[in-house]
Design a protein around this motif. Structure first.
Motif, PDB file in Angstrom:
ATOM      1  N   PRO A 134     -30.296 -37.964  17.244  1.00  0.00           N
ATOM      2  CA  PRO A 134     -28.838 -37.884  17.090  1.00  0.00           C
ATOM      3  C   PRO A 134     -28.429 -37.172  15.811  1.00  0.00           C
ATOM      4  O   PRO A 134     -29.210 -37.093  14.857  1.00  0.00           O
ATOM      5  N   GLU A 137     -24.481 -38.346  11.485  1.00  0.00           N
ATOM      6  CA  GLU A 137     -23.401 -39.321  11.495  1.00  0.00           C
ATOM      7  C   GLU A 137     -23.663 -40.415  12.522  1.00  0.00           C
ATOM      8  O   GLU A 137     -23.449 -41.595  12.255  1.00  0.00           O
ATOM      9  N   GLN A 138     -24.152 -40.029  13.715  1.00  0.00           N
ATOM     10  CA  GLN A 138     -24.459 -41.023  14.726  1.00  0.00           C
ATOM     11  C   GLN A 138     -25.696 -41.831  14.340  1.00  0.00           C
ATOM     12  O   GLN A 138     -25.761 -43.045  14.579  1.00  0.00           O
ATOM     13  N   ARG A 141     -24.669 -44.664  12.250  1.00  0.00           N
ATOM     14  CA  ARG A 141     -24.129 -45.798  13.002  1.00  0.00           C
ATOM     15  C   ARG A 141     -25.247 -46.622  13.631  1.00  0.00           C
ATOM     16  O   ARG A 141     -25.107 -47.817  13.834  1.00  0.00           O
ATOM     17  N   GLN A 142     -26.358 -45.965  13.947  1.00  0.00           N
ATOM     18  CA  GLN A 142     -27.481 -46.633  14.604  1.00  0.00           C
ATOM     19  C   GLN A 142     -28.567 -47.013  13.598  1.00  0.00           C
ATOM     20  O   GLN A 142     -29.747 -47.077  13.939  1.00  0.00           O
ATOM     21  N   ASN A 244     -20.847 -46.488  19.225  1.00  0.00           N
ATOM     22  CA  ASN A 244     -20.803 -45.354  20.155  1.00  0.00           C
ATOM     23  C   ASN A 244     -19.355 -44.923  20.357  1.00  0.00           C
ATOM     24  O   ASN A 244     -18.769 -45.143  21.421  1.00  0.00           O
ATOM     25  N   SER A 247     -16.720 -39.767  20.326  1.00  0.00           N
ATOM     26  CA  SER A 247     -17.407 -38.540  19.917  1.00  0.00           C
ATOM     27  C   SER A 247     -18.883 -38.548  20.295  1.00  0.00           C
ATOM     28  O   SER A 247     -19.507 -37.493  20.407  1.00  0.00           O
ATOM     29  N   ALA A 248     -19.449 -39.742  20.509  1.00  0.00           N
ATOM     30  CA  ALA A 248     -20.861 -39.842  20.881  1.00  0.00           C
ATOM     31  C   ALA A 248     -21.078 -39.707  22.380  1.00  0.00           C
ATOM     32  O   ALA A 248     -22.222 -39.691  22.834  1.00  0.00           O
ATOM     33  N   SER A 249     -19.983 -39.636  23.131  1.00  0.00           N
ATOM     34  CA  SER A 249     -20.128 -39.547  24.592  1.00  0.00           C
ATOM     35  C   SER A 249     -19.298 -38.407  25.168  1.00  0.00           C
ATOM     36  O   SER A 249     -18.831 -38.477  26.289  1.00  0.00           O
ATOM     37  N   GLY A 527     -18.540 -34.739  16.387  1.00  0.00           N
ATOM     38  CA  GLY A 527     -19.166 -35.633  15.430  1.00  0.00           C
ATOM     39  C   GLY A 527     -19.618 -34.995  14.134  1.00  0.00           C
ATOM     40  O   GLY A 527     -20.275 -35.643  13.311  1.00  0.00           O
TER      41      GLY A 527
END
Length: 678
Positions: A134, A137-138, A141-142, A244, A247-249, A527
């Motif tokens: 990812p 930025e994502q 989050r994870q 999620n 922007s992640a989907s 993102g």
């Protein structure tokens, strides 16, 4: 609640509704338990469905049999669910999954397409085609994924499983969304002796830090090798999901080539079925009990968002009125009462402006930014084809003819088109191909009589008003049709005021902070920051503009900004000093990066949100999401139909070769519509 034994598990499950009804499987996620579906399950059962809600391996009362491996990869969970349905004697069924359950349901649709009739995924996007690393930025989050991949992180999870789960409930949804008593009840499911092993394996396996369960390798490989699914499907996500976000989907729609829709629930985080069960139940009811003829509508089989409202059997087998009323309330709370997007037309060149007239005629325009568009202004005919408007001659200018054709008599680089409410369509031509140097004599306003389809007036904007570096962006008109207000989004922002009778104009709020870019704002799409290859960021000054229905208030905002401003139009007269104008500027709201503004006939101010592929509206001194849709790449300009339906262009600015080297000069763009907010 009953149990059923499979080769490796004793699966605890709940069973709602009539045993002979159409079966639906609801799969919970992590860190959660089967109670996440309680309210939704009852609603679906009331709608005439049989609803089966299992507890996953490693959670609650579900137990492993013997020394079976304590694995948790999604393909293995899918095999568990198929074994459950086999044990219940259910061959064909529909499935919805949240979080872990989302990818479990997806794997079931890949591995057993003959058994899965319809699919809903909540909060976690598909893994079809494999999982790329990812963006940073994502990945941030994870963080917990990477934390669990370490020895010390794994031990911390084992030592404090409840505390580890709790922090995600806090971080993934808006403050105050749950009470501690509810969390404590759910956390009992984490006391299962195999919870930590299953959890750690699930996250390690997805990033190749552990091998999937060997029994499921075939299915993991098949998910990676599968590009799209074609069954009727729905993706539900929260607008403020902390792990999620939308922007992640953004690319979810590309994973489905059958009937498909995305629903974004405003004010909802990562747990939609807990946070707004009424809305989730409504949308799942549409998916699971809708008329199959609607789902296979040949007019547009890839856009189920347009078909959903016409579903004929949404709530079979019950007194529909009460449930429908409750469902509609849920929609209003969840996403604003706007319908999903419907694609109206697609174009082979970059469209920015849209106009809809009082009799329903639709027009679009194509600026010469990255390509030499063959048409500048076009009417969109009923069959979706384009007709040069008002004629071929006005649209015959080309970049190659810049030195041979008089720029004042042709459309050079049209940015917007707006009807004035008095039978005219006005074309705003900044006269700056490529959004660069103004061609002398090219900046102009062109008035077209809609009854005769003829140009009746050309107002040339002189160079002391359209300065070199100016970019005439959008225009609004006073209700009496006598005055035009234009945003200058160029190097020195301003509001340009034009007397439409005399053609004289002047610059107002020229250089005022409210019309300039906000240097603290970073424009982000997909993102990440949007930058050109040389590192330049978008820097567009006053851009979006709207006027109140009584004509007394003008609203405007810099695109590279986050503040919506207003000013009384009485202060935009030539005899008012700039000092008085400056003191009359009001801060309306802190917003977001925005391109287009529109004041509807109903008095609702709509705002585009390019960073989220969405639309929002002004509510008091704040903005509220109306919808997001991954197809709406850079929502640009609004128009309103005679029935109040809203139209918006997707101009795909982030996909141009300005920001993607190697992208073609001509890109496909779209025109969409959506129902007005009530």
């Amino acid at each position: 609640m009953p149990d059923i034994s499979t080769e490796h598990l004793t699966i605890h499950y709940a069973d709602y509704g009539a045993p002979t009804a159409q079966p639906v499987l609801l799969i919970h996620g992590w860190p959660d338990d089967a109670s996440t579906w309680d309210e939704v399950a009852h609603a679906l059962a009331d709608a005439g469905l049989r609803v089966i809600v299992p507890t996953l391996r490693g959670f609650g009362a579900t137990r492993f049999v013997g020394d079976a491996a304590r694995t948790g990869n999604s393909a293995m969970l899918a095999m568990d669910m198929i074994a459950l349905m086999d044990g219940l004697g259910i061959d064909r069924f529909m499935v919805a999954g949240h979080d872990w359950g989302s990818n479990t349901a997806e794997a079931m649709a890949v591995g057993w397409p003959e058994r899965i009739e319809r699919l809903a995924m909540l909060s976690t996007p598909p893994r079809l085609g494999g999982m790329p690393t990812p963006p940073f930025e994502q990945a941030q989050r994870q963080w917990y994924h990477w934390f669990m991949a370490t020895r010390r992180g794994a031990q911390a999870v084992r030592d404090d499983r409840k505390g580890f789960a709790h922090i995600h409930w806090v971080n993934w949804s808006p403050p105050g969304w749950f009470d501690e008593a509810t969390f404590d009840r759910v956390a009992r499911a984490f006391e299962n002796p195999d919870w930590a092993d299953v959890t750690l394996h699930s996250y390690r396996a997805r990033w190749d830090e552990a091998d999937p369960d060997p029994q499921s390798q075939w299915l993991e490989d098949k998910v990676k090798a599968t590009g799209t699914l074609s069954l009727p499907a729905l993706y539900i996500r929260g607008a403020v999901d902390g792990v999620n976000p939308p922007s992640a989907s953004q690319d979810v729609a590309g994973k489905f080539d059958g009937p498909f829709a995305v629903v974004t629930l405003a004010g909802v985080g990562h747990f939609p079925q807990r946070e707004n069960p009424t809305a989730v139940a409504h949308h799942l009811s549409q998916l699971f009990t809708g008329d199959p003829a609607d789902v296979t509508d040949p007019t547009d089989p890839t856009d189920w968002s347009r078909m959903m409202p016409s579903s004929k059997t949404l709530l079979a087998g019950i007194a529909a009125a009460g449930i429908v009323a409750a469902s509609l309330i849920g929609i209003a709370q969840a996403q604003g009462p706007a319908a999903p997007l419907t694609q109206v037309a697609q174009f082979d060149h970059q469209a920015t402006g849209v106009a809809v007239t009082a009799d329903g005629r639709r027009f679009v325009n194509f600026p010469r930014w990255t390509d030499d568009a063959p048409i500048s202004v076009a009417e969109v005919m009923k069959d979706g084809t384009l007709k040069a408007y008002p004629d071929e001659k006005w649209n015959s200018w080309r970049n190659a003819k810049a030195n041979t054709l008089p720029v004042g008599d042709y459309f050079v680089c049209v940015q917007s088109i707006v009807p004035d409410g008095h039978g005219n369509l006005w074309v705003l031509d900044p006269g700056a191909p490529g959004n660069e140097k103004i061609l002398e004599g090219a900046p102009k306003l062109v008035r077209i009589d809609l009854a005769t389809n003829r140009v009746t007036k050309v107002i040339k904007v002189p160079l002391d008003v359209a300065l070199q570096g100016t970019y005439l962006n959008d225009i609004r008109f006073s209700p009496d049709g006598k005055t035009g207000y234009i945003t200058d989004s160029g190097t020195r922002g301003a509001i340009i005021v034009i007397d439409l009778k005399t053609g004289k104009g002047f610059r107002a709020l020229d250089g005022h902070p409210s019309t300039q870019i906000d240097k603290t704002v970073t424009v982000r799409t997909d993102g990440k920051p949007l930058v050109r290859p040389d590192g330049r960021q978008p820097a567009f000054a006053s851009d979006g503009i709207a006027i109140s229905n009584d004509g007394k208030t003008l609203y405007y905002q810099a695109l590279t900004g986050k503040t919506l401003y207003s000013i009384d139009t009485a202060l935009l007269r030539s005899n008012v000093s700039e000092a008085d104008r400056g003191t009359g500027v009001r801060t309306v709201a802190q917003t977001h990066v925005a391109d287009g503004l529109w004041m509807s006939k109903a008095g609702i101010l709509y705002i585009t949100s390019p960073t989220t592929n969405g639309i929002s509206r002004l509510v008091g001194n704040r903005t509220e999401p109306v919808l997001t849709d991954p197809r709406l790449r850079w929502p640009d300009t609004f128009a309103e139909g005679p029935d109040g339906r809203m139209y918006v262009t997707a101009s795909h600015i982030q996909d141009t070769n300005w920001f993607k080297p190697g992208a073609p000069a001509s890109i496909k763009t779209q025109l969409f519509s959506f129902a007005p907010v009530r």
